[in-house]
Design an enzyme around this catalytic site. Structure first.
Site, short mmCIF file in Angstrom:
data_model
loop_
_atom_site.label_atom_id
_atom_site.label_comp_id
_atom_site.label_asym_id
_atom_site.label_seq_id
_atom_site.Cartn_x
_atom_site.Cartn_y
_atom_site.Cartn_z
N ASP A 49 0.84 -1.01 0.19
CA ASP A 49 -0.02 -0.21 0.04
C ASP A 49 0.92 1.29 -0.25
O ASP A 49 2.14 0.97 0.30
CB ASP A 49 -0.85 0.00 1.38
CG ASP A 49 -1.65 1.15 1.48
OD1 ASP A 49 -2.22 1.66 0.83
OD2 ASP A 49 -1.48 1.80 2.51
N ASP A 51 -0.06 5.03 0.98
CA ASP A 51 -0.24 6.06 1.93
C ASP A 51 -0.14 5.67 3.34
O ASP A 51 -0.83 4.51 3.81
CB ASP A 51 -1.55 6.74 1.81
CG ASP A 51 -1.64 7.80 0.69
OD1 ASP A 51 -0.70 8.34 0.54
OD2 ASP A 51 -2.61 7.51 -0.22
P1 TMP Z 1 -3.82 4.10 0.07
O1 TMP Z 1 -4.56 2.97 -0.46
O2 TMP Z 1 -2.82 4.57 -0.51
O3 TMP Z 1 -3.65 3.99 1.84
O4 TMP Z 1 -4.76 5.60 0.18
C1 TMP Z 1 -5.82 5.79 0.61
C2 TMP Z 1 -5.88 7.01 1.63
O5 TMP Z 1 -6.41 8.22 0.86
C3 TMP Z 1 -7.10 6.70 2.70
O6 TMP Z 1 -6.55 6.50 3.93
C4 TMP Z 1 -7.72 8.21 2.92
C5 TMP Z 1 -7.34 9.04 1.83
N1 TMP Z 1 -8.02 9.93 1.22
C6 TMP Z 1 -7.81 11.40 1.48
O7 TMP Z 1 -7.20 11.61 2.23
N2 TMP Z 1 -8.77 12.11 0.70
C7 TMP Z 1 -9.70 11.91 -0.04
O8 TMP Z 1 -10.18 12.64 -0.66
C8 TMP Z 1 -9.89 10.43 -0.39
C9 TMP Z 1 -11.00 9.99 -1.34
C10 TMP Z 1 -9.01 9.70 0.30
MG MG Z 2 -2.54 3.40 3.50
#
Ligand code: TMP
Ligand code: MG
Length: 309
Positions: A49, A51
């Site tokens: 993953d 973030d």
């Molecule tokens: P990941 O799959 O790389 O962890 O990314 C998902 C993350 O993105 C989740 O924890 C929530 C975040 N997110 C935001 O910060 N702002 C947004 O508008 C959206 C749709 C998701």
């Molecule tokens: Mg994540």
């Protein structure tokens, strides 16, 4: 050409500090490690993953930003609208109290609204470059070295994210000082017109709870037989072919679904538990082979203590 695989679990450098690695079943982990090591590097693939898994939860004392969060679309109105969505939906994302089907619907709504605002409010490629330059984002300690080891051993790394592919690729460009040919990104990919303005997204939306449904896209080819680009989020292609052992890294329970498209022999999963530790630890230590605790309370200290060796 089989090298021994050295998949050591993260260690706490200073044993006097609060323990921040939890291994639910050490015997099972030892067995998996032995099997993966025996099969060698040529059988291994890594699925991560992005973030808060590859990137830091805390960056110089501030909460790290996700690819969505760091994006400033050049309209403070629209940035504010997306921030308001974050404030509303993020607590739901990390809540252990909302049942999965209910949460899945909520996440679908959040991603739908957020992507729509990006298109409606306008965004161009220049905004992406500037946002990454200014964003609060950094790779976890040891990640660059990890990328180098994987590349040196020709082990493919699939970055599988519910964030934004274009931002991830810009972060890789800006934060790493070289290109890694073994890295592929499966994530929400933007579609730009010839002037670099966002006109929509490619394929189905990936959010935090439907990664399993997108897992097969990783094996999808980038081009069809006539050489035309295939409308898919995935571009894992053949680099993972025949690699039956998986090292999976994630920070969300839904990240475990990232390997659903792989008929793996062995999988070691590592879960980064960034917050709500008390509520989630039991679930995480049953679901992941290794849990790395990076609660906000210990995060700035523990970041420097966690070493993958
Ligand atoms: P990941 O799959 O790389 O962890 O990314 C998902 C993350 O993105 C989740 O924890 C929530 C975040 N997110 C935001 O910060 N702002 C947004 O508008 C959206 C749709 C998701
Ligand atoms: Mg994540």
């Amino acid at each position: 050409d089989q090298h021994a695989v050295n998949v050591e679990c993260p260690k706490v450098a200073n044993p006097n500090m609060s323990p921040n690695i939890v291994i639910g079943n050490p015997d099972e982990l030892a067995k998996k490690k032995a099997a993966i090591r025996a099969a060698g590097m040529s059988s291994l693939q890594v699925i991560a993953d992005f973030d808060m898994t590859l990137t830091k939860y805390m960056v110089e004392g501030r909460r790290g930003q996700s690819t969505h969060a760091l994006l400033s679309q050049g309209s403070s109105d629209y940035d504010r609208k997306r921030q308001e969505l974050f404030d509303l939906y993020y607590p739901m994302e990390i809540s252990p109290l909302i049942p999965v089907d209910e949460k899945t619907e909520l996440m679908e709504t959040w991603w739908g609204k957020s992507h729509a605002l990006l298109v409606e409010g306008g965004l161009n490629i220049e905004n992406i470059r500037n946002s990454v330059e200014r964003g609060t984002v950094g790779f976890r300690e040891g990640i660059t070295e990890f990328f180098e080891i994987l590349d040196g051993e020709n082990v493919p790394l699939l970055i599988f994210s519910a964030g934004l592919a274009d931002i991830i690729e810009e972060i890789l460009r800006q934060k790493l000082h070289r290109v890694f040919p073994n890295i592929r990104v499966v994530s929400n990919r933007m579609n730009f017109d010839k002037d670099g303005n966002l006109i929509g997204f490619v394929g189905k939306t990936i959010h935090v709870l439907n990664k399993n449904e997108h897992a097969l896209e990783m094996a999808a080819p980038l081009h069809d037989e006539e050489g035309h680009a295939v409308a898919s989020n995935g571009n894992g292609a053949s680099i993972v072919k025949g690699r039956k052992n998986v090292l999976l890294l994630g920070d969300h329970i839904g990240d475990l679904g990232m390997s659903d498209g792989v008929a793996y022999d062995n999988r070691i999963s590592v879960g980064f538990l960034n917050e709500n530790v008390e509520n989630w630890l039991d679930t995480y230590s049953k679901a992941f082979d290794i849990v790395v605790l990076v609660s906000s309370a210990v995060s700035s200290k523990s970041q420097s203590l966690i070493k993958t060796s």
